[in-house]
Design a protein around this motif. Sequence first.
Motif, PDB file in Angstrom:
ATOM      1  N   ILE A   1     -51.295 -65.134  55.622  1.00 36.76           N
ATOM      2  CA  ILE A   1     -50.531 -64.502  56.475  1.00 36.76           C
ATOM      3  C   ILE A   1     -50.531 -63.252  56.308  1.00 36.76           C
ATOM      4  O   ILE A   1     -50.756 -62.316  57.198  1.00 36.76           O
ATOM      5  CB  ILE A   1     -49.126 -65.162  56.952  1.00 36.76           C
ATOM      6  CG1 ILE A   1     -49.239 -66.937  57.137  1.00 36.76           C
ATOM      7  CG2 ILE A   1     -48.603 -64.416  57.904  1.00 36.76           C
ATOM      8  CD1 ILE A   1     -49.747 -66.945  58.604  1.00 36.76           C
ATOM      9  N   SER A   2     -50.136 -62.870  55.103  1.00 38.38           N
ATOM     10  CA  SER A   2     -50.046 -61.331  54.764  1.00 38.38           C
ATOM     11  C   SER A   2     -51.235 -60.691  55.036  1.00 38.38           C
ATOM     12  O   SER A   2     -51.261 -59.631  55.221  1.00 38.38           O
ATOM     13  CB  SER A   2     -49.534 -61.332  53.170  1.00 38.38           C
ATOM     14  OG  SER A   2     -48.153 -61.512  53.226  1.00 38.38           O
ATOM     15  N   ALA A   3     -52.487 -61.413  54.356  1.00 38.06           N
ATOM     16  CA  ALA A   3     -53.866 -60.793  54.431  1.00 38.06           C
ATOM     17  C   ALA A   3     -54.025 -60.354  55.812  1.00 38.06           C
ATOM     18  O   ALA A   3     -54.580 -59.298  56.215  1.00 38.06           O
ATOM     19  CB  ALA A   3     -54.832 -61.734  53.913  1.00 38.06           C
ATOM     20  N   VAL A   4     -53.804 -61.129  56.643  1.00 39.57           N
ATOM     21  CA  VAL A   4     -54.072 -60.995  58.219  1.00 39.57           C
ATOM     22  C   VAL A   4     -53.209 -59.875  58.863  1.00 39.57           C
ATOM     23  O   VAL A   4     -53.747 -58.971  59.475  1.00 39.57           O
ATOM     24  CB  VAL A   4     -53.900 -62.359  58.998  1.00 39.57           C
ATOM     25  CG1 VAL A   4     -53.756 -62.086  60.418  1.00 39.57           C
ATOM     26  CG2 VAL A   4     -54.705 -63.326  58.681  1.00 39.57           C
ATOM     27  N   LEU A   5     -51.927 -59.993  58.296  1.00 38.14           N
ATOM     28  CA  LEU A   5     -50.997 -58.758  58.605  1.00 38.14           C
ATOM     29  C   LEU A   5     -51.732 -57.313  58.453  1.00 38.14           C
ATOM     30  O   LEU A   5     -51.632 -56.468  59.125  1.00 38.14           O
ATOM     31  CB  LEU A   5     -49.637 -59.035  58.230  1.00 38.14           C
ATOM     32  CG  LEU A   5     -48.679 -60.076  58.714  1.00 38.14           C
ATOM     33  CD1 LEU A   5     -47.562 -60.260  58.071  1.00 38.14           C
ATOM     34  CD2 LEU A   5     -48.471 -59.884  60.316  1.00 38.14           C
ATOM     35  N   ASP A   6     -52.095 -57.335  56.933  1.00 39.86           N
ATOM     36  CA  ASP A   6     -52.779 -56.101  56.531  1.00 39.86           C
ATOM     37  C   ASP A   6     -54.128 -55.671  57.303  1.00 39.86           C
ATOM     38  O   ASP A   6     -53.918 -54.420  57.523  1.00 39.86           O
ATOM     39  CB  ASP A   6     -52.977 -56.458  55.054  1.00 39.86           C
ATOM     40  CG  ASP A   6     -51.615 -56.228  54.209  1.00 39.86           C
ATOM     41  OD1 ASP A   6     -50.734 -55.808  54.827  1.00 39.86           O
ATOM     42  OD2 ASP A   6     -51.880 -56.638  53.032  1.00 39.86           O
TER      43      ASP A   6
END
Length: 428
Positions: free
Chosen positions: A335-340
């Motif tokens: 999820i964090s990678a997508v947000l970034d």
Amino acid sequence: MTQSRKLFQRAASKIPGGVNSPVRAWKAVGGTPLFISRGQGSYIFDAEGRRYIDFVGSWGPLILGHAHPKIVQVVRQRAASGVTFGAPTMFEIELAETVERLVPSIEKLRLVSSGTEATMSAIRLARAYTGRTKIVKFDGCYHGHSDGLLVKAGSGVATLGLPDSPGVPAGFARETLTSKYNDLKLLQKIFDRHGKDIAAVIIEPICGNMGVIQPELGFLSAIREITQKSNSLLIFDEVITGFRVALGGAQELFRVKPDLTCLGKILGGGLPLAAFGGRSEIMNLLAPVGPVYQAGTLSGNPLAVSAGIATLKLLSRQGVYDQLEAKSKYFEDGISAVLDQCRLCAVINRVGSMMTLFFGVDRVTSPDHARKCDQKQFSSFFHAMLERGVYLPPSPFEAMFVSLAHSTADLKKTISAFSHWAQAAARG
Ligand SMILES: *Cc1c(COP(=O)(O)O)cnc(C)c1O
């Protein structure tokens, strides 16, 4: 019209709002709640037979997923031998022994049927033990719906409680003082002023009911010190965190020992079961040993207790929590990678397998921060995920739960659904 919509209309004419617990009505996200026909592992199926990856897990209990074969077997077996007697059974001893081994601050415990009963009874006990009437709770923490606990935050020093709901007498609410999560100064002020009247502080050691909010370093141990100094009791409401963040709950994780602990949700493996327990000296005030009355027709119900024992057995196997942490971390990282990638402003708060994604804010360490999150964006996210077969809690202020039943494929599929929505959201 979908089956769920038809059922919802029918339900609404006979059941207030069509639901038996308000959060199920999707008020925060809009639309018609799905009616669920069955669950299996990490999946639930709606009235139409459509399949969803489930991150609600019945709001916390289903750490093993739906219809785990062992739990189904135990419940079947027990049901065939009679489901309730209103007399003691050996299963209650086995469960008590197990819980006391896993949660060492609990020397004795009593079983009840809901988290609400557990917190309500723990507070009665704390008042009887200390001979004091006031309690302190924290803004944003939920401890069930008993009168004195339905109290909102006030601002300023030791704001006297105002009831959160009509029907709660102001006199009850006045006995509840509200402090703020991760704000030790305010708590100290409240104790400076009211300390000798405070029976107990009750807290979710990891806040789960305003979305997930972690206690800052030293927050819980400082509360332990403040309460001890004033001879007030410390009650950990571990109804969510118990057996969720570790076998011994948040108190094991943060190494803080409360006087009383409330358990529920996972404890019953999906059946109605909860408990409160703690030091023998306090617990022995309960009837029939002591004068504090507390009872229940279905308390310690054999069916629920058997499901609970089986659940705790499965959770006690070597490596279970490592496995759960690995799944949850994989999910968070995805999820964090997508947000970034999409440069979306949002933050994930996660402790083990409980987590919340707050949109439009970059830091959430208090319910006040959480309230500033972008609720509209959350609704858009919720419905887009649903569309792609992912079932999330229908509110921006709830925890989503990863279970042992979630496969890597489930998590990948969810991350990819999220990526789809996030790219569109980033384009505006
Ligand atoms: C769910 C919950 C409760 C209430 O439990 P019920 O079984 O719904 O009455 C109490 N405290 C916390 C922290 C909870 O999450």
